[in-house]
Design a protein around this motif. Structure first.
Motif, mmCIF file in Angstrom:
data_model
loop_
_atom_site.group_PDB
_atom_site.id
_atom_site.type_symbol
_atom_site.label_atom_id
_atom_site.label_comp_id
_atom_site.label_asym_id
_atom_site.label_seq_id
_atom_site.Cartn_x
_atom_site.Cartn_y
_atom_site.Cartn_z
ATOM 1 N N LEU A 261 60.822 31.522 61.685
ATOM 2 C CA LEU A 261 59.564 31.005 61.161
ATOM 3 C C LEU A 261 58.905 30.236 61.919
ATOM 4 C CD1 LEU A 261 60.813 30.500 57.290
ATOM 5 C CD2 LEU A 261 58.968 32.100 58.159
ATOM 6 N N VAL A 262 59.584 29.215 62.551
ATOM 7 C CA VAL A 262 59.374 28.350 63.597
ATOM 8 C C VAL A 262 58.543 28.848 64.795
ATOM 9 C CG1 VAL A 262 59.626 26.283 65.047
ATOM 10 C CG2 VAL A 262 60.579 26.471 62.774
ATOM 11 N N GLU A 263 59.032 30.173 65.280
ATOM 12 C CA GLU A 263 58.386 30.630 66.347
ATOM 13 C C GLU A 263 57.255 31.635 66.029
ATOM 14 O OE1 GLU A 263 59.462 30.338 69.616
ATOM 15 O OE2 GLU A 263 61.047 29.102 69.137
ATOM 16 N N MET A 264 57.432 32.029 64.860
ATOM 17 C CA MET A 264 56.107 32.613 64.300
ATOM 18 C C MET A 264 54.964 31.641 64.113
ATOM 19 S SD MET A 264 56.568 35.744 63.763
ATOM 20 C CE MET A 264 56.446 37.189 62.595
ATOM 21 N N GLU A 265 55.259 30.382 63.786
ATOM 22 C CA GLU A 265 54.152 29.441 63.740
ATOM 23 C C GLU A 265 53.674 28.775 65.291
ATOM 24 O OE1 GLU A 265 54.209 25.533 60.994
ATOM 25 O OE2 GLU A 265 55.436 25.179 62.711
ATOM 26 N N ARG A 266 54.539 29.055 66.215
ATOM 27 C CA ARG A 266 54.411 28.900 67.470
ATOM 28 C C ARG A 266 53.364 29.919 68.149
ATOM 29 N NH1 ARG A 266 57.649 25.592 70.290
ATOM 30 N NH2 ARG A 266 59.297 26.431 69.056
ATOM 31 N N ILE A 267 53.680 31.058 67.887
ATOM 32 C CA ILE A 267 52.789 32.150 68.151
ATOM 33 C C ILE A 267 51.455 31.987 67.634
ATOM 34 C CG2 ILE A 267 52.506 34.734 68.291
ATOM 35 C CD1 ILE A 267 55.585 34.751 68.424
ATOM 36 N N THR A 268 51.432 31.885 66.400
ATOM 37 C CA THR A 268 49.953 31.691 65.480
ATOM 38 C C THR A 268 49.398 30.632 66.137
ATOM 39 O OG1 THR A 268 51.355 32.271 63.540
ATOM 40 C CG2 THR A 268 48.883 31.433 63.473
ATOM 41 N N MET A 269 49.934 29.584 66.479
ATOM 42 C CA MET A 269 49.067 28.267 66.855
ATOM 43 C C MET A 269 48.712 28.399 68.438
ATOM 44 S SD MET A 269 48.131 26.873 64.559
ATOM 45 C CE MET A 269 47.219 25.673 65.165
ATOM 46 N N HIS A 270 49.544 28.919 69.370
ATOM 47 C CA HIS A 270 49.406 29.232 70.598
ATOM 48 C C HIS A 270 48.239 30.143 70.840
ATOM 49 C CE1 HIS A 270 52.147 26.628 72.149
ATOM 50 N NE2 HIS A 270 53.002 27.116 72.620
ATOM 51 N N ILE A 271 48.146 31.421 70.037
ATOM 52 C CA ILE A 271 47.001 32.163 69.893
ATOM 53 C C ILE A 271 45.625 31.407 69.794
ATOM 54 C CG2 ILE A 271 46.045 34.141 68.750
ATOM 55 C CD1 ILE A 271 48.717 35.341 68.640
ATOM 56 N N HIS A 272 45.863 30.600 68.676
ATOM 57 C CA HIS A 272 44.711 29.656 68.339
ATOM 58 C C HIS A 272 44.158 28.684 69.534
ATOM 59 C CE1 HIS A 272 42.271 26.728 66.065
ATOM 60 N NE2 HIS A 272 42.722 26.007 66.780
ATOM 61 N N ASP A 273 45.211 28.165 70.140
ATOM 62 C CA ASP A 273 44.770 27.179 71.238
ATOM 63 C C ASP A 273 44.401 28.093 72.532
ATOM 64 O OD1 ASP A 273 45.480 24.850 69.932
ATOM 65 O OD2 ASP A 273 47.161 24.495 70.930
ATOM 66 N N ILE A 274 44.891 28.908 72.591
ATOM 67 C CA ILE A 274 44.230 29.704 73.861
ATOM 68 C C ILE A 274 42.839 30.307 73.546
ATOM 69 C CG2 ILE A 274 44.677 31.964 75.293
ATOM 70 C CD1 ILE A 274 47.577 31.867 74.889
ATOM 71 N N ALA A 275 42.440 30.581 72.492
ATOM 72 C CA ALA A 275 41.165 30.948 71.870
ATOM 73 C C ALA A 275 40.561 29.734 72.013
ATOM 74 C CB ALA A 275 41.315 31.620 70.645
#
Lengths: 525, 308
Positions: A261-275
């Protein structure tokens, strides 16, 4: 690198060190306390991971000041150096005189407990604003959580730079976009930033005060809402602390699901940050519109798995609220793999643009020395060549079972932090596949049984969120929380702004800001 | 007499079609970003709404603040009146040299700067300082590129006429047109110089200067900037494709077809603008002088080649 035990033998062979559940505790009188902590950090290379106060009026009529130190060596113990100050004259020699990393912690102690670190170079208010009367110390036990305060007007001096052509720009706390409140005071010569001072703490929720007296389970919803975009990581750090305090060992499969779950959260938010860096920061609209659409897919996946869009509500003390079926895991892996692949293509479009790279290269550079002095965490540290990642330094839960490849960059600029997020996306994608395998591990079931739980204890929990390391320290007495400290990485990284912005130009500041993407709410309990 | 009527027709056309141009560019940008976007007629509605709204004025504002919107709007109307945009020549072309055209746009920039400074707001001041930096760099490029075009079309006069000028007829005009495109982007606060859609308060230029304005004053300023964009769009389109301008005799058919062709040109230019704005990042502010000196050098080269 030396581990804690070696360091302590060198430092004070005869000291009263007690080992309580793997945490070494060293109580000292105030004068020795500061000298020894300074020596441990500056001479022996330990890191000040957390500093906090406690109100021990019930037990010994004193206030406690505690420093949590770590060697950043896997499997090494935590060292908690504590002192007690008398309530009539709560003073001790300041650590900030030697250690920059104690700067905000001591101002926080001063605001919340009225403990005075003597010799602190800047004891202005941190949490309290002008409207809070003098002598208000919310974390003392004699302060009621629902106390109504009279409105005061205590001056809060902001620094001024004088000289010909110097212009002062106050920005916020209300901004033009839908973002959290923060006030920034720039002194500029033309467009060039000379100094920047931030004034935060507009979102005080009183979480630390509110959860005192609650059971660990009752307090969990408060912890999950400290910063909405890192719910999973906050709850993981918190439940680890509680489990350490009460000596509860969750099952391997629940460890795996938590890490998943924590890695999923990391992926979600890194996608957000890159965008967000790529699109909103530079005005490259294509990157943000495509990126945010991809992030939405991850948030809908969260809604399907957790029943909410924020990877929340799954991690609880002792285990997890429910087990995923294999179909759900396969579905989640498919969605995430395609989301990461699509985001890579979007990032490639950004990186193949000359104008885009030109905006990010050499902008907002954070020097390694500065990052080390303030104890920078997360992307900010790893972008400046410091290997600091709790998953590798202090492995916990399912991370003990995997070999981590922590990406690192040395340039320290926005480009380094942008590229790191792309690297970390790939690494997280690899990790979730591993954790998905481990969720089938049924070797050991949870030891959670109501009769077995202790009712008193002290525990430290750690988790690497996508923003950086979270440390939680919790004191539990008679089954309820006596004191719980949650140290969000933003609390440390906000201090870097004053060092990172000067030298850049004003129109590049939003880009600097987005490259760290810190939480206002997480800083301000 | 016909020519005066023609000028009035042209002015009305620019005034009325300007919001549509903004609507088209927004719609195309939405398309490139994968959104549906608002109706292309939304800007008409926005301007009408602003006219109906209350106008709030800062207590520190002086008379300068109040005259700026009216002056900027009138100056733009003036340009739409005499510069040949959809007509071949103008009754007033004698008084409208390209120096006057560049001067009128510069004057409206200066007025906007004064309006931005007047209330003493921080963002207005910051944006005004940036606008003056950009304007001083834009000015030579504007004069040089217009100069090259004018020399081409009419050796005897310095008035702008895009008749008989085609980019295909001379290589120097290609350079002049490119310079004009660079300049038009800077003058109209578009990418890569400024971001018309930004609400990051620290990066604004044009939006920063008009930040304090509200109600009908804001409506006038928004409308004026839409008109400026339309004027530049049609002038550039005319240089590349000098077709469909109104010649005598003045008939309904003549005028109508000219207008339809001009609308088509506007739509094409706005589409290309949206494409550009969706696919590039905004330039770092300190790189602006490189961008604009490139424009000036292109204009200068065009002028020299034309004179040779």
């Amino acid at each position: 690198m030396k581990n804690i035990t070696t360091v302590l033998e060198v430092l004070s062979p005869g000291a009263h060190i007690t080992n309580v559940d793997g945490v070494l505790r060293l109580p000292l009188p105030p004068l020795e306390f500061s000298a020894i902590v300074i020596a441990l950090v500056s001479k022996h290379g330990l890191r000040l991971a957390l500093m906090y106060g406690t109100d021990d009026s019930k037990t010994n009529q004193m206030y406690g000041v505690h420093v949590v130190l770590t060697s950043d060596i896997p499997e090494d113990s935590w060292l908690v150096v504590s002192t007690a100050v008398v309530m009539d004259n709560p003073t001790y020699p300041s650590l900030t005189t030697q250690l920059m990393s104690a700067y905000w912690y001591e101002r926080y102690l001063h605001d919340m407990f009225g403990i005075i670190p003597e010799g602190h170079p800047d004891l202005r208010r941190l949490v309290h604003h002008e409207n809070i009367p003098e002598g208000t110390y919310p974390l003392r036990k004699d302060f009621a959580w629902n106390a109504k305060l009279p409105v005061a007007n205590v001056p809060f001096p902001m620094p001024h730079v004088a000289g010909e052509g110097i212009f002062e720009i106050p920005v916020g706390p209300i901004h033009a976009g839908i973002i959290e409140p923060g006030h920034f005071r720039f002194s500029v010569a033309g467009e060039r930033i000379i100094t920047l001072e931030g004034k935060l703490f507009f979102t005080h929720k009183g979480v630390e005060k509110l959860i005192e007296g609650k059971t660990p389970l009752e307090a969990l919803p408060f912890i999950e809402r400290i910063s909405g975009d890192m719910s999973a990581a906050h709850s993981l750090a918190y439940v680890s602390a509680v489990e350490n305090a009460l000596d509860v060992v969750p099952s391997n499969s629940s460890h795996a699901i938590r890490a998943f779950l924590v890695e999923m959260e990391r992926i979600t938010m890194h996608i957000h940050d890159i965008a967000n860096i790529g699109g909103m920061g530079t005005g490259f609209a294509l990157i943000s519109s495509r990126g945010f659409a991809i992030k939405e897919r991850m948030m809908r996946l969260s809604a399907a798995l957790c029943g909410n869009r924020f990877w929340r509500g799954m991690i609880i003390p002792g285990g997890i609220t429910r087990v995923f079926t294999q179909d759900e895991i396969i579905h989640a892996l498919e969605i995430t793999t395609s989301a990461v692949a699509d985001m890579m293509r979007v990032a490639d479009i950004a990186l193949s643009s000359e104008a885009f790279r030109e905006r990010l290269d050499t902008t907002g550079t954070l020097q390694k020395e500065t990052a080390l002095a303030y104890g920078a965490l997360g992307i900010a540290a790893r972008g400046s060549g410091i290997l600091r990642d709790a998953r590798a330094n202090n492995p916990y839960g399912a991370y003990k079972e995997v070999i981590m490849n922590i990406p690192i960059r040395v340039e320290g600029d926005i480009m380094a932090r942008f590229a790191l997020r792309i690297d970390e996306l790939k690494e997280s994608l690899r990790l979730i596949a591993l954790f998905a395998e481990q969720t089938r591990d049924t070797r050991k079931s949870s030891s959670l049984g109501v009769d077995k739980i202790r009712s008193d204890g002290f525990g430290i929990g750690i988790a690497e969120s996508w923003r950086g390391e979270i440390v939680v320290a919790v004191h539990i007495t008679h089954g309820v929380i006596e004191r719980c400290v949650v140290r969000d990485p933003s609390f440390i990284n906000w201090q870097l702004f004053g060092e990172l912005a000067p030298g850049n130009i004003i129109p590049d500041f939003p880009l600097c800001n987005k490259s760290l993407n810190l939480s206002y709410s997480g800083t301000d309990m | 007499m016909d020519e005066i009527i023609l000028s009035i027709i042209q002015m009305s056309f620019i005034v009325l079609s300007a919001p549509l141009a903004v609507g088209i560019v927004k719609k195309c940008k939405a398309f490139f970003q994968g959104r549906v976007g608002a109706s292309i007629f939304l800007p008409y509605h926005s301007i009408a709404t602003l006219f109906a709204k209350e106008t709030l004025v800062s207590r520190t504002a002086s008379y300068v603040y109040h005259i700026v919107p009216v002056f900027v709007f009138s100056l733009t109307i003036g340009v739409a009146f005499y510069v040949p945009i959809i007509m071949s020549t103008s009754a007033f072309s004698g008084m409208g040299s390209f120096f006057a055209l560049a001067g009128l746009f510069m004057l409206s920039s200066v007025l906007l700067v004064l309006g931005g400074l007047d209330t003493g707001g921080v963002f207005g001041g910051m944006a005004s300082s940036r606008e003056m930096t950009i304007a001083s760099l834009v000015e030579p490029a504007v004069l040089l590129s217009f100069g090259a075009i004018v020399l081409h079309s009419n050796e005897m006069s310095d008035s702008i006429s895009t008749v008989g000028v085609a980019i295909w007829s001379s290589p120097s005009l290609a350079l002049a047109t490119l310079a004009l495109v660079f300049v038009a982007l800077a003058e109209n606060a578009r990418f890569p110089v400024d971001n018309p859609a930004t609400h990051l308060e620290l990066t604004m230029v044009h939006e920063g200067m008009i930040l304090e304005y509200s109600g009908r004053q804001l409506a006038l300023l928004e409308w004026a900037s839409a008109m400026k964009l339309t004027i530049f769009a049609v002038i550039i389109a005319n240089v590349v494709w000098p077709f469909g301008l109104i010649f005598a005799p003045l008939t309904v058919l003549n005028v109508t077809s000219a207008m339809i062709i001009a609308l088509f040109k506007i739509a094409v230019v706005m589409f290309l603008l949206a494409l550009l704005e969706s696919t590039i990042a905004k330039m770092r502010f300190y790189r602006m002088q490189e961008y604009l000196s490139t424009a000036a050098m292109l204009g200068l080269s065009a002028l020299i080649i034309t004179l040779l």
